[in-house]
Design a protein around this motif. Structure first.
Motif, PDB file in Angstrom:
ATOM      1  N   ARG A 243       8.341  -6.623   9.677  1.00 14.27           N
ATOM      2  CA  ARG A 243       9.562  -5.969  10.159  1.00 14.27           C
ATOM      3  C   ARG A 243      10.617  -5.836   9.054  1.00 14.27           C
ATOM      4  O   ARG A 243      11.518  -5.000   9.147  1.00 14.27           O
ATOM      5  N   ARG A 244      10.493  -6.648   8.045  1.00 12.04           N
ATOM      6  CA  ARG A 244      11.436  -6.589   6.925  1.00 12.04           C
ATOM      7  C   ARG A 244      10.860  -5.825   5.745  1.00 12.04           C
ATOM      8  O   ARG A 244      11.449  -5.780   4.676  1.00 12.04           O
ATOM      9  N   GLY A 245       9.684  -5.239   5.953  1.00  9.36           N
ATOM     10  CA  GLY A 245       9.004  -4.578   4.859  1.00  9.36           C
ATOM     11  C   GLY A 245       9.302  -3.096   4.752  1.00  9.36           C
ATOM     12  O   GLY A 245       9.615  -2.427   5.734  1.00  9.36           O
ATOM     13  N   THR A 246       9.211  -2.593   3.545  1.00  8.91           N
ATOM     14  CA  THR A 246       9.223  -1.163   3.258  1.00  8.91           C
ATOM     15  C   THR A 246       8.113  -0.915   2.243  1.00  8.91           C
ATOM     16  O   THR A 246       7.805  -1.784   1.425  1.00  8.91           O
ATOM     17  N   VAL A 247       7.526   0.268   2.308  1.00 11.87           N
ATOM     18  CA  VAL A 247       6.482   0.630   1.349  1.00 11.87           C
ATOM     19  C   VAL A 247       7.099   1.568   0.315  1.00 11.87           C
ATOM     20  O   VAL A 247       7.519   2.672   0.644  1.00 11.87           O
ATOM     21  N   ASP A 248       7.181   1.088  -0.919  1.00 12.64           N
ATOM     22  CA  ASP A 248       7.760   1.876  -2.009  1.00 12.64           C
ATOM     23  C   ASP A 248       6.636   2.649  -2.693  1.00 12.64           C
ATOM     24  O   ASP A 248       5.972   2.136  -3.591  1.00 12.64           O
ATOM     25  N   PHE A 249       6.430   3.886  -2.262  1.00  7.72           N
ATOM     26  CA  PHE A 249       5.332   4.671  -2.810  1.00  7.72           C
ATOM     27  C   PHE A 249       5.536   5.020  -4.279  1.00  7.72           C
ATOM     28  O   PHE A 249       4.578   5.349  -4.978  1.00  7.72           O
ATOM     29  N   ASP A 250       6.761   4.934  -4.754  1.00  4.66           N
ATOM     30  CA  ASP A 250       7.021   5.217  -6.163  1.00  4.66           C
ATOM     31  C   ASP A 250       6.756   4.007  -7.051  1.00  4.66           C
ATOM     32  O   ASP A 250       6.706   4.145  -8.275  1.00  4.66           O
TER      33      ASP A 250
ATOM     34  N   HIS B 112       9.653  -9.427  -0.873  1.00  3.86           N
ATOM     35  CA  HIS B 112       9.493  -7.984  -0.712  1.00  3.86           C
ATOM     36  C   HIS B 112       8.022  -7.590  -0.849  1.00  3.86           C
ATOM     37  O   HIS B 112       7.532  -6.728  -0.101  1.00  3.86           O
ATOM     38  N   ALA B 113       7.331  -8.208  -1.804  1.00  6.53           N
ATOM     39  CA  ALA B 113       5.916  -7.889  -2.004  1.00  6.53           C
ATOM     40  C   ALA B 113       5.097  -8.265  -0.779  1.00  6.53           C
ATOM     41  O   ALA B 113       4.229  -7.501  -0.337  1.00  6.53           O
ATOM     42  N   TYR B 114       5.363  -9.423  -0.217  1.00  8.02           N
ATOM     43  CA  TYR B 114       4.611  -9.876   0.954  1.00  8.02           C
ATOM     44  C   TYR B 114       4.917  -9.005   2.164  1.00  8.02           C
ATOM     45  O   TYR B 114       4.001  -8.586   2.897  1.00  8.02           O
ATOM     46  N   PHE B 115       6.188  -8.718   2.394  1.00  8.18           N
ATOM     47  CA  PHE B 115       6.555  -7.900   3.556  1.00  8.18           C
ATOM     48  C   PHE B 115       5.994  -6.482   3.435  1.00  8.18           C
ATOM     49  O   PHE B 115       5.561  -5.890   4.430  1.00  8.18           O
ATOM     50  N   GLN B 116       5.967  -5.932   2.231  1.00  9.57           N
ATOM     51  CA  GLN B 116       5.370  -4.616   2.032  1.00  9.57           C
ATOM     52  C   GLN B 116       3.884  -4.655   2.386  1.00  9.57           C
ATOM     53  O   GLN B 116       3.364  -3.765   3.082  1.00  9.57           O
ATOM     54  N   ALA B 117       3.190  -5.684   1.927  1.00 11.59           N
ATOM     55  CA  ALA B 117       1.757  -5.786   2.172  1.00 11.59           C
ATOM     56  C   ALA B 117       1.451  -5.956   3.657  1.00 11.59           C
ATOM     57  O   ALA B 117       0.486  -5.382   4.182  1.00 11.59           O
TER      58      ALA B 117
END
Length: 299
Positions: free
Chosen positions: A137-144, A156-161
């Protein structure tokens, strides 16, 4: 087959399935620990059949080797539980050049699932269960910058994954449904579990996970035995539908027995799901035996 099954939630998941008659395969990076875990299960469940498979999800060569061995030994697979995960407190890259947390939690499972999916497609009612986290829920996927080359924060890395795990599940579900496949994709999250997962984390996290504190932190963390029930329910609930998500219910979803729960709005972004899928194919070189469900134009 259960990845990361030598300890914690993965071990308890394997043990519970073995207790109910399943032949289980413990897919682990450390073969010695896998063998020890298998021995513990067979000692507890004497009539069980437990096998091991070496699988390092941070290495695409290991993923391919493990998939080849699994395919050679098993023409049919009823259930694949993508349980293994982890997070590096400090920035690290894999032998393939990927940020380690993203590789272990998403790219490795994406590649492995794709390489063995045809073995599940041969079995009516088969399932792919991917374990996510309330942290999504705290994640975002940074496609760049999927590999965090512009600065790394382990949270951030864990939440994205973990967000990627859900986006993968929902996109896979759509593709399987469009193909009329007998396999479904389901997700789960364990809440907060007191396991070895936090062994590399900063001291406050390690401190809270101590078994000695369970009487004080019962509301915050639960045992691996209870935490494993979410993945098990996703795996065996006869009423489970493709795209379902199981975990402890309630406002915080920290603890409790599993129910169907809702994931974040970001996890349901179909354009982002497709983009993540395409990026995952490009990065891993693995394509799936089920095609795109509905054309989605990324916004």
């Amino acid at each position: 087959m259960i990845t990361g099954a030598n300890t914690g939630i993965g071990f308890e998941t394997a043990k519970l399935l073995a207790e109910h008659g399943a032949t289980v395969i413990l897919a682990c990076r450390d073969t010695d620990k896998a063998a020890e875990a298998a021995a513990r299960i067979t000692a507890s469940v004497p009539d069980s059949t437990v096998r091991t498979l070496r699988l390092d999800l941070a290495s695409l060569s290991s993923v391919r080797s493990a998939a080849e061995r699994l395919r050679a030994d098993h023409p049919r697979i009823d259930l694949l539980i993508n349980n293994a995960g982890g997070v590096r407190p400090r920035y690290a890259v894999t032998e393939d050049g990927f940020e380690s947390t993203f590789a272990t939690n998403h790219l490795g499972p994406f590649a492995f699932t794709g390489l063995v999916l045809d073995r599940l497609l041969a079995v009516p009612g088969s399932r792919v269960v991917t374990v996510s986290s309330i942290g999504h829920r705290r994640g975002t996927v940074d496609f760049d910058d999927l590999n965090f080359t512009r600065g790394y924060r382990y949270t951030h890395a864990y939440f994205q994954a973990k967000l990627a795990n859900l986006m993968f599940t929902y996109e896979l579900h759509r593709r399987l449904a469009a193909a009329g496949a007998p396999t479904v994709a389901v997700a789960a999250h364990p809440g907060n579990a007191r396991t070895e997962f936090g062994r590399e984390m900063p001291f406050p996290v390690r401190f809270l996970m101590r078994p000695q504190l369970r009487m004080l932190t019962w509301w915050l963390m639960q045992s691996p035995q209870v935490a494993a029930l979410a993945a098990v329910r996703a795996a065996v609930d006869p009423d489970a539908r493709g795209g379902d998500y199981y975990g402890p219910p309630g406002r915080a979803q920290f603890t409790g027995h599993p129910a169907r729960v809702e994931s974040s709005a970001a996890s349901h972004d179909t354009a982002a799901q497709l983009r993540l899928w395409q990026e995952s194919e490009r990065l891993t070189g693995v394509t799936y035996p089920v095609g795109e469900a509905v054309p989605v134009v990324p916004s």
